[in-house]
Design a protein around this motif. Structure first.
Motif, PDB file in Angstrom:
ATOM      1  N   CYS A  73       7.763   8.188  -0.055  1.00 33.13           N
ATOM      2  CA  CYS A  73       8.580   7.017  -0.395  1.00 33.13           C
ATOM      3  C   CYS A  73      10.040   7.286  -0.044  1.00 33.13           C
ATOM      4  N   CYS A  76      11.998   6.954  -3.931  1.00 32.14           N
ATOM      5  CA  CYS A  76      11.849   7.951  -4.994  1.00 32.14           C
ATOM      6  C   CYS A  76      11.248   9.266  -4.501  1.00 32.14           C
ATOM      7  N   CYS A  89       4.925   1.905  -2.517  1.00 31.36           N
ATOM      8  CA  CYS A  89       4.870   3.150  -3.274  1.00 31.36           C
ATOM      9  C   CYS A  89       4.239   2.879  -4.640  1.00 31.36           C
ATOM     10  N   ASP A  91       4.576   4.506  -7.280  1.00 28.91           N
ATOM     11  CA  ASP A  91       5.477   4.837  -8.386  1.00 28.91           C
ATOM     12  C   ASP A  91       6.566   3.785  -8.594  1.00 28.91           C
ATOM     13  N   CYS A  92       7.182   3.325  -7.488  1.00 24.48           N
ATOM     14  CA  CYS A  92       8.342   2.439  -7.660  1.00 24.48           C
ATOM     15  C   CYS A  92       8.200   1.121  -6.919  1.00 24.48           C
ATOM     16  N   GLU A  94       8.478   0.513  -3.737  1.00 28.72           N
ATOM     17  CA  GLU A  94       9.219   0.456  -2.472  1.00 28.72           C
ATOM     18  C   GLU A  94       8.227   0.387  -1.299  1.00 28.72           C
TER      19      GLU A  94
HETATM   20 ZN   LIG Z   1       8.734   5.278  -4.653  1.00 25.43          ZN
END
Ligand SMILES: [Zn+2]
Length: 113
Positions: A73, A76, A89, A91-92, A94
């Motif tokens: 990513c 992050c 992504c 996690d975030c 993106e």
């Molecule tokens: Zn990310």
């Protein structure tokens, strides 16, 4: 057809290796193909059947290693498996990321005799 030219280049590599080794045929060939290499599996198989007879690969066992695409990513820095281009992504969220692997299209090994 895109896949036919791929198979043709694999045949070229195999013929060169056989010649270099002073061998006559290929017993097995291992290919590494990334999931985002842009290769259509059925088409590749079809092209293989069409292009390989009467070449050094005619009797070769074909081993295909699929390399799963992974990306990092750009927001992050998390690393994750990328099922398709621009997948977000996990996690975030993106969508911008740097591909780490998954576009491979290469002959990994050849066994000649
Ligand atoms: Zn990310």
């Amino acid at each position: 057809m895109h896949e036919l030219s791929i198979v043709q280049s694999i045949v070229d590599i195999a013929e060169e290796q056989v010649r270099k080794a002073g061998a006559v045929t290929v017993d097995s060939i291992e290919l590494e193909i990334g999931t985002l290499a842009g290769v259509e599996w059925d088409a590749l198989d079809f092209a293989w059947q069409a292009a390989v007879p009467r070449t050094v690969l005619a009797n070769a066992e074909r081993i295909v290693q699929r390399v799963p695409a992974r990306a990092r990513c750009s927001n992050c820095q998390a690393e994750f498996e990328l099922p398709e281009w621009f997948a977000p992504c996990p996690d975030c969220g993106e969508t911008l990321s740097n591909l780490l692997q998954g576009r491979e299209l290469r002959v990994k090994s050849l066994v000649v005799s």
